[in-house]
Design a protein around this motif. Sequence first.
Motif, PDB file in Angstrom:
ATOM      1  N   VAL A  88       0.843  -1.191   0.000  1.00 22.65           N
ATOM      2  CA  VAL A  88       0.000   0.000   0.000  1.00 22.65           C
ATOM      3  C   VAL A  88       0.882   1.246   0.000  1.00 22.65           C
ATOM      4  O   VAL A  88       1.778   1.375   0.835  1.00 22.65           O
ATOM      5  N   TYR A  90       0.539   5.405   0.218  1.00 18.97           N
ATOM      6  CA  TYR A  90      -0.382   6.462   0.619  1.00 18.97           C
ATOM      7  C   TYR A  90       0.020   7.743  -0.103  1.00 18.97           C
ATOM      8  O   TYR A  90       1.167   8.176   0.002  1.00 18.97           O
ATOM      9  N   TRP A 119     -11.100  -0.506   0.735  1.00 17.24           N
ATOM     10  CA  TRP A 119     -10.339   0.282  -0.235  1.00 17.24           C
ATOM     11  C   TRP A 119     -11.221   0.947  -1.285  1.00 17.24           C
ATOM     12  O   TRP A 119     -10.770   1.851  -1.983  1.00 17.24           O
ATOM     13  N   SER A 123      -9.215   4.595  -3.270  1.00 20.46           N
ATOM     14  CA  SER A 123      -7.924   4.068  -3.721  1.00 20.46           C
ATOM     15  C   SER A 123      -8.084   3.410  -5.082  1.00 20.46           C
ATOM     16  O   SER A 123      -9.195   3.225  -5.582  1.00 20.46           O
ATOM     17  N   PHE A 137      -3.544   4.574  -2.128  1.00 21.42           N
ATOM     18  CA  PHE A 137      -4.596   5.079  -1.245  1.00 21.42           C
ATOM     19  C   PHE A 137      -4.550   6.603  -1.159  1.00 21.42           C
ATOM     20  O   PHE A 137      -3.509   7.176  -0.851  1.00 21.42           O
ATOM     21  N   ASP A 138      -5.685   7.231  -1.401  1.00 17.17           N
ATOM     22  CA  ASP A 138      -5.823   8.692  -1.349  1.00 17.17           C
ATOM     23  C   ASP A 138      -6.117   9.114   0.092  1.00 17.17           C
ATOM     24  O   ASP A 138      -7.215   8.920   0.603  1.00 17.17           O
ATOM     25  N   LEU A 139      -5.122   9.687   0.761  1.00 17.70           N
ATOM     26  CA  LEU A 139      -5.293  10.095   2.164  1.00 17.70           C
ATOM     27  C   LEU A 139      -6.379  11.158   2.321  1.00 17.70           C
ATOM     28  O   LEU A 139      -7.062  11.182   3.341  1.00 17.70           O
ATOM     29  N   SER A 142      -9.935   9.924   3.082  1.00 14.76           N
ATOM     30  CA  SER A 142     -10.228   9.282   4.363  1.00 14.76           C
ATOM     31  C   SER A 142     -10.398  10.289   5.490  1.00 14.76           C
ATOM     32  O   SER A 142     -10.585   9.927   6.633  1.00 14.76           O
TER      33      SER A 142
END
Length: 143
Positions: A88, A90, A119, A123, A137-139, A142
């Motif tokens: 993963v 980020y 996910w 993401s 993953f698109d911070l 979240s």
Amino acid sequence: MTQPLSAQVFPNGARVQRLRVARPTDQLEAVVQFYRDGLGLPVIGQFEDHAGYDGVMLGLPDAGVHLEFTRLQSGSPGTAPSNDNLLVLYVQDGSDLTLFEASFAALGCLPVEPENPYWLGKSLTFQDPDGWRVVIFDLSASQ
């Protein structure tokens, strides 16, 4: 890997300077292309016929964290254990997702459905030639 790196002090007091994740593959060239051209990880080292193994290491620009892919010249390591074995990365926002999506599209690699619904919507998941998966993953999604 010629630059000295500052050590991270672990809870037990040990000083660790590098982290390498290593795994075997039957498709060394295709796997290297996926991580080098899709993720943009530079090749930081490689070897041929070292005790029957060939290998390539790809890493972050400072070489403090890197991946090693090896090929046993006389056998096969088998397949990926499951669709939920993940690497993963980020990223800060959706524009970074778009950059990775374009890099992988240039290789003919489209996103796949993640095994874990966590996910979804925040993401992109890509599957390497051996079936191992990478999640970007698109911070910002979240928060």
